[in-house]
Design a protein around this motif. Sequence first.
Motif, short mmCIF file in Angstrom:
data_model
loop_
_atom_site.label_atom_id
_atom_site.label_comp_id
_atom_site.label_asym_id
_atom_site.label_seq_id
_atom_site.Cartn_x
_atom_site.Cartn_y
_atom_site.Cartn_z
N LEU A 19 0.82 -1.21 0.00
CA LEU A 19 0.00 0.00 0.00
C LEU A 19 0.86 1.26 0.00
CD1 LEU A 19 -2.74 -1.04 2.58
CD2 LEU A 19 -2.96 -0.93 0.09
N GLU A 20 1.91 1.27 0.78
CA GLU A 20 2.78 2.45 0.82
C GLU A 20 3.46 2.66 -0.53
OE1 GLU A 20 5.40 2.83 4.15
OE2 GLU A 20 3.87 2.20 5.59
N ALA A 21 3.85 1.56 -1.19
CA ALA A 21 4.44 1.69 -2.52
C ALA A 21 3.41 2.21 -3.51
CB ALA A 21 4.99 0.34 -2.97
N MET A 22 2.18 1.75 -3.38
CA MET A 22 1.12 2.18 -4.27
C MET A 22 0.89 3.69 -4.17
SD MET A 22 -2.80 0.75 -4.48
CE MET A 22 -3.36 1.66 -3.04
N ASP A 23 0.99 4.23 -2.96
CA ASP A 23 0.70 5.65 -2.73
C ASP A 23 1.94 6.54 -2.72
OD1 ASP A 23 -2.03 5.13 -2.51
OD2 ASP A 23 -1.88 4.77 -0.34
N ARG A 24 3.10 6.00 -2.32
CA ARG A 24 4.27 6.86 -2.09
C ARG A 24 5.57 6.27 -2.66
NH1 ARG A 24 3.61 10.26 2.37
NH2 ARG A 24 1.40 10.65 2.73
N LEU A 25 5.50 5.52 -3.74
CA LEU A 25 6.68 4.82 -4.24
C LEU A 25 7.82 5.78 -4.57
CD1 LEU A 25 8.10 2.24 -5.06
CD2 LEU A 25 7.05 2.43 -7.33
N TRP A 26 7.52 6.88 -5.27
CA TRP A 26 8.60 7.78 -5.64
C TRP A 26 9.24 8.41 -4.41
CZ3 TRP A 26 9.42 13.06 -4.94
CH2 TRP A 26 10.59 13.54 -5.56
N GLN A 27 8.44 8.84 -3.47
CA GLN A 27 8.97 9.44 -2.24
C GLN A 27 9.91 8.47 -1.53
OE1 GLN A 27 5.96 10.27 0.67
NE2 GLN A 27 7.30 11.47 1.98
N MET A 28 9.51 7.21 -1.42
CA MET A 28 10.33 6.19 -0.77
C MET A 28 11.64 5.99 -1.52
SD MET A 28 7.16 3.58 -0.08
CE MET A 28 8.23 2.14 0.05
N ASP A 29 11.55 5.79 -2.83
CA ASP A 29 12.73 5.50 -3.64
C ASP A 29 13.69 6.68 -3.67
OD1 ASP A 29 13.82 3.53 -5.95
OD2 ASP A 29 14.05 5.60 -6.61
N PHE A 30 13.14 7.88 -3.83
CA PHE A 30 13.98 9.07 -3.94
C PHE A 30 14.73 9.34 -2.64
CE2 PHE A 30 14.66 13.68 -3.69
CZ PHE A 30 15.29 13.91 -4.90
N LEU A 31 14.04 9.28 -1.50
CA LEU A 31 14.69 9.57 -0.23
C LEU A 31 15.72 8.49 0.14
CD1 LEU A 31 11.73 10.97 1.89
CD2 LEU A 31 13.56 12.22 0.72
N ALA A 32 15.45 7.24 -0.24
CA ALA A 32 16.43 6.18 0.01
C ALA A 32 17.70 6.45 -0.79
CB ALA A 32 15.85 4.82 -0.34
N ARG A 33 17.55 6.96 -2.00
CA ARG A 33 18.72 7.31 -2.81
C ARG A 33 19.47 8.49 -2.20
NH1 ARG A 33 18.93 5.51 -8.27
NH2 ARG A 33 17.19 4.16 -8.84
N VAL A 34 18.73 9.47 -1.71
CA VAL A 34 19.37 10.63 -1.07
C VAL A 34 20.20 10.17 0.12
CG1 VAL A 34 18.93 12.73 0.26
CG2 VAL A 34 17.65 12.29 -1.84
N ALA A 35 19.61 9.34 0.99
CA ALA A 35 20.30 8.90 2.20
C ALA A 35 21.53 8.06 1.88
CB ALA A 35 19.34 8.12 3.09
N SER A 36 21.51 7.34 0.77
CA SER A 36 22.63 6.48 0.42
C SER A 36 23.70 7.21 -0.39
CB SER A 36 22.13 5.26 -0.36
OG SER A 36 21.46 5.64 -1.55
N GLY A 37 23.52 8.52 -0.62
CA GLY A 37 24.52 9.29 -1.37
C GLY A 37 24.51 9.01 -2.85
N ARG A 38 23.31 8.80 -3.41
CA ARG A 38 23.20 8.46 -4.83
C ARG A 38 22.24 9.40 -5.57
NH1 ARG A 38 21.05 2.79 -5.05
NH2 ARG A 38 21.35 3.13 -7.28
N LEU A 39 22.08 10.60 -5.08
CA LEU A 39 21.17 11.55 -5.71
C LEU A 39 21.66 11.96 -7.10
CD1 LEU A 39 18.69 13.41 -5.51
CD2 LEU A 39 20.16 15.10 -4.40
N SER A 40 22.97 12.08 -7.27
CA SER A 40 23.53 12.53 -8.55
C SER A 40 23.26 11.55 -9.68
CB SER A 40 25.04 12.78 -8.42
OG SER A 40 25.70 11.64 -7.93
N GLU A 41 22.95 10.30 -9.35
CA GLU A 41 22.59 9.34 -10.39
C GLU A 41 21.32 9.77 -11.11
OE1 GLU A 41 22.24 5.46 -8.75
OE2 GLU A 41 24.30 5.39 -7.99
N ILE A 42 20.50 10.56 -10.43
CA ILE A 42 19.22 10.99 -11.01
C ILE A 42 19.31 12.41 -11.56
CG2 ILE A 42 16.78 11.38 -10.53
CD1 ILE A 42 17.05 9.46 -8.19
N VAL A 43 19.87 13.33 -10.79
CA VAL A 43 19.84 14.75 -11.16
C VAL A 43 21.16 15.25 -11.70
CG1 VAL A 43 18.04 15.16 -9.44
CG2 VAL A 43 20.43 15.54 -8.83
N GLY A 44 22.18 14.40 -11.80
CA GLY A 44 23.44 14.83 -12.36
C GLY A 44 24.35 15.53 -11.35
#
Length: 356
Positions: free
Chosen positions: A115-140
């Motif tokens: 249910l959380e993935a259904m409603d908030r998948l991007w928020q979950m995936d994006f913040l997990a990438r931020v916390a792991s130091g992988r934001l530049s993989e998305i935004v350069g």
Amino acid sequence: MAGDPRHLFFGDYLEVQLDKKTRNSQAHSILRLLFSLASLVTLTFVLNKPFKQFPSLGGLLNPFTGVWRPSANTHFSNLMLIGLDAPVEVTISSDRVKHVFASNDHDLYFIQGYLEAMDRLWQMDFLARVASGRLSEIVGRRGLEQDLLFLNFGIPDAAQDSLDLAIRDAQTKLALDSFAEGVNAYIENLKTEDLPFEFKLLGYLPEKWTPLRTILLTKLMALQLSGRSLDLPRTRSRQRLNDSDFNDLFPLQFDYQDSIIPPGASQVGIRAIQSPEKLYRAHLDFDIPRPQPHPGNGSNNWAVSGKLSSTGFPILANDIHLDYSLPSIFYEIQLTSPKQNVYGVTFPGVPGITVG
């Protein structure tokens, strides 16, 4: 006058002019065709070429998978998915809050993840990438400084250490694993055209969910609440004050504070801090290039005795002081199984109830 040579010459002239006109028209048609083909190839290349951190315009405007196609958000009253041990009932109240009723905790956390993935998948995936130091993989490159900050903090390593400790508890491991299974069940059934808008806008796909990603989100929240550094200003102050004045202004512990550990109680897990082999001395004119948490962030907690409540049961109250955000920082849900019945909010990407 049929034999008049002038008449024959004029007729030949007309025939030659008409033939030229036909050839010119054919040449123009070929040129227009070549130009159209070249324009089509150029347009196709431009529309399908990403620009910096933005995805290709063609992908965004695709009528079948583009941004104007609404994301899937199925509503249901009961659910049976591959991976569940038994059917799970999910009801949705008028305020769109999900109420989950499962016959075991594995299915309970599985559906919560779904249910959380259904409603908030991007928020979950994006913040997990931020916390792991992988934001530049998305935004350069614009995300590189942020990535270096989280990597220098050691957030990924701290998350792994916390996960290794957390899964020693069987119930915690069950919650983390089952939740991840539910998130991945949703991702695996998600078609490209039904991806949340943000994935299409940024031009990337969600990653498989893991218990480590859940712990990364908790580390991110811990940093937002308490990632405050006063080392540099305190060091500057210490160099300008004597010991007595400095200790009065910045005591290690205030007189009115009480420790949550009673006097004389054993403190489990406390380790002696060893001095480093080599001391590092920062330049005092160095400015720490990172944001500080909002000074008002935090929470108030208090308990009410059952002797003072109308039901006779004790009450544990919590007053949360967090910044507003969109999407919301919390996800409201009810979780019910034979072992528990809880209602409240959690952080998207984290099983169970955080406050409720």
